[in-house]
Design an enzyme around this catalytic site. Structure first.
Site, PDB file in Angstrom:
ATOM      1  N   LYS A 157       5.945   3.134  -0.696  1.00 46.76           N
ATOM      2  CA  LYS A 157       4.812   3.771  -1.374  1.00 46.76           C
ATOM      3  C   LYS A 157       3.548   2.903  -1.318  1.00 46.76           C
ATOM      4  O   LYS A 157       2.443   3.417  -1.398  1.00 46.76           O
ATOM      5  CB  LYS A 157       5.188   4.122  -2.807  1.00 46.76           C
ATOM      6  CG  LYS A 157       6.246   5.229  -2.828  1.00 46.76           C
ATOM      7  CD  LYS A 157       6.584   5.703  -4.207  1.00 46.76           C
ATOM      8  CE  LYS A 157       7.444   6.959  -4.162  1.00 46.76           C
ATOM      9  NZ  LYS A 157       8.828   6.699  -3.722  1.00 46.76           N
TER      10      LYS A 157
HETATM   11  C1  PLP Z   1       9.696   7.661  -3.267  1.00 45.70           C
HETATM   12  C2  PLP Z   1      10.879   7.162  -2.503  1.00 45.70           C
HETATM   13  C3  PLP Z   1      11.623   7.999  -1.627  1.00 45.70           C
HETATM   14  C4  PLP Z   1      11.327   9.477  -1.469  1.00 45.70           C
HETATM   15  O1  PLP Z   1      10.131   9.715  -0.793  1.00 45.70           O
HETATM   16  P1  PLP Z   1       9.436  11.167  -0.816  1.00 45.70           P
HETATM   17  O2  PLP Z   1       8.121  11.002  -0.164  1.00 45.70           O
HETATM   18  O3  PLP Z   1       9.330  11.522  -2.274  1.00 45.70           O
HETATM   19  O4  PLP Z   1      10.341  12.107  -0.085  1.00 45.70           O
HETATM   20  C5  PLP Z   1      12.658   7.437  -0.900  1.00 45.70           C
HETATM   21  N1  PLP Z   1      12.993   6.123  -1.049  1.00 45.70           N
HETATM   22  C6  PLP Z   1      12.310   5.293  -1.875  1.00 45.70           C
HETATM   23  C7  PLP Z   1      12.740   3.878  -1.988  1.00 45.70           C
HETATM   24  C8  PLP Z   1      11.235   5.776  -2.632  1.00 45.70           C
HETATM   25  O5  PLP Z   1      10.569   4.937  -3.467  1.00 45.70           O
END
Ligand code: PLP
Length: 466
Positions: free
Chosen positions: A112
């Site tokens: 993220k």
């Molecule tokens: C947020 C997250 C996901 C999921 O990603 P999306 O974009 O919501 O599909 C997967 N793995 C981790 C470690 C995350 O923080």
């Protein structure tokens, strides 16, 4: 580029407008009016670029005319300068067919950061032009909160209020939020669950007494700028594996459908993508929707991959809109049905459109643990539970052995070290740059799980802006 809502009635906005708005005013999500397209020659010319230069090439069509090329380059240089790896998103090999794209070298150890480090700087840039102020309010069960806080800490014209359920996030996750010391960061531990926290945030977005005084926005992946930033690493990985002369498949641990939708965008822009594998845990609404057309929410089962414990995947609406013929009125109608019954059927056009590029795999806890053990024993790679779900899916999805498959590594294993230790016997250490996380002082307020208490706190600490 201008942007239209998936539900057809909100006004079209430019890039600056969609970045600050988040959700469209008709409840829909913003998508570009059309997909910018690169030729094979354009893509071949991207080989060998640094991550920042690649990011500028890929994102420029989306941000023009709100940002100049030089402004975009400046923001990317600052955002990706915060990453601990020169390559930003390095690619590693598992075996002849399988590869690992490490997206966790940012400040808070999850993918993220790739989008939020840029988003924080975009907010500051656009707000300074319009002399406005933004109040970010969010609820987190872990990764989003820490990435968003790091991205906006100390930035001008932005305050962030992040609610987490008291005692229900891991120590690492809580400390990543509460040890950030900046006057614009407000951590709130509430008595209650994540769902309680989320419900209070939703209530605040609909509370005219608050929205009249404060410009309140969200930072989850409904924000178009987040998805746009994630398109870049699909290009980065594919270029290293031979694009545009060779197709590549991607396996993506999926929750809110943001990350994997960015892969879809890359394909629409001309990147030769063989398949996008949607990897889910037992919270498998997306697997059911893609394999049978039935999109119906159940109740969330907690797992060792908590960032994927989601039953309603907001960004799926963007895909359904695009493959279903971009009919905003029909989409609004379909989503109204879903919002009232928590269930809907995909149309034939939506099913066929999705099946052209997507496939899906559901992974249970045993399969996840075995994937962590396999990576450790056969490749010396310690991977986190979310990434393990992606790797399992990559290995069973039935992709042609001649096509490389890239699994997106969405979190650093140290972020989920108890689960990793259970599966592999290895306890991954925190990277050196986080070494003092447990010595730093924490700062957060504890509030009762009552809306009035939260609203009063935000009111007394946020800056008014119309
Ligand atoms: C947020 C997250 C996901 C999921 O990603 P999306 O974009 O919501 O599909 C997967 N793995 C981790 C470690 C995350 O923080």
């Amino acid at each position: 580029m201008d942007y239209i809502s998936t539900r057809g009635s909100a006004p079209a906005l430019d890039f600056a407008g969609v970045t600050l708005a988040g959700l469209a005013s008709d409840g829909g999500l913003y998508v570009p009016r059309e997909w910018p397209r690169f030729s094979a020659d354009d893509i071949a010319a991207m080989r060998g670029l640094t991550y920042v230069e690649l990011a500028v090439k890929v994102m420029l069509p989306f941000v023009t005319p709100s940002l100049s090329e030089d402004e975009l380059r400046g923001l990317c240089t600052a955002a990706y300068g915060r990453f601990a790896h020169e390559a930003v998103t390095p690619l590693k090999q598992f075996d002849q067919q399988h590869w690992l794209l490490e997206l966790f070298h940012g400040p808070t150890l999850a993918f993220k950061d790739v989008a939020l480090q840029l988003l924080g700087r975009l907010f500051e840039h656009f707000l300074s032009k319009s002399d406005a102020h933004l109040t970010i309010v969010g609820a987190t069960s872990g990764d989003t909160g820490s990435a968003a806080i790091d991205a906006v800490a100390g930035r001008e014209r932005v305050d962030i209020f992040m609610l987490h359920p008291n005692g229900r996030v891991s120590d690492v996750q809580r400390r990543q939020m509460t040890t950030v010391r900046a006057p614009n960061v407000h951590n709130i531990a509430i008595d209650g669950t994540f769902d309680d926290a989320q419900a209070m945030v939703k209530r605040m977005f609909n509370d005219a007494a608050m929205t009249d005084r404060f410009r309140i926005t969200a930072v989850n992946s409904i924000n178009w700028a987040r998805l746009m930033a994630q398109v870049v690493y699909y290009f980065a990985a594919a270029l290293q594996l031979g694009a545009p002369d060779r197709k590549v498949a991607f396996s993506v641990p999926t929750g809110n459908f943001g990350d994997v939708f960015a892969g879809y965008v890359a394909a629409q822009m001309g990147l030769p993508v063989e398949k996008l594998i949607v990897a889910t845990n037992v919270n498998d609404i997306l697997h059911r929707a893609l394999s049978t057309g039935d999109y119906s929410a159940g109740t969330v089962t907690p797992t060792a991959a908590p960032s994927m414990d989601i039953q309603v995947s907001s960004n799926f609406e963007r895909l359904l809109f695009d493959v279903g013929g971009r009919d905003g009125a029909a989409m609004a109608e379909q989503m109204r049905g879903f919002e009232s019954t928590k269930a809907m059927q995909l149309t034939n056009a939506q099913r066929e459109g999705a099946a052209a590029l997507f496939t899906s795999v559901r992974c249970d806890g045993d399969e996840m643990n075995r994937a962590m053990a396999w990576a450790n024993e056969h490749c010396g790679e310690v991977i986190d539970p979310h990434t393990a779900i992606g790797l399992h899916a990559a290995r069973v999805a039935g992709i042609d052995p001649a096509v490389p498959v890239v699994t997106l590594a969405t979190a650093h294993p140290a972020k989920f070290r108890d689960a990793v230790e259970r599966a592999t016997g290895q306890r991954p250490p925190l990277p050196a740059r986080m070494g003092d996380l447990f010595e730093r002082a924490e700062s957060y307020v504890q509030l009762p799980g009552e809306y009035e208490a939260i609203a009063a706190f935000v009111e007394s600490h946020a800056t008014e802006s119309r």
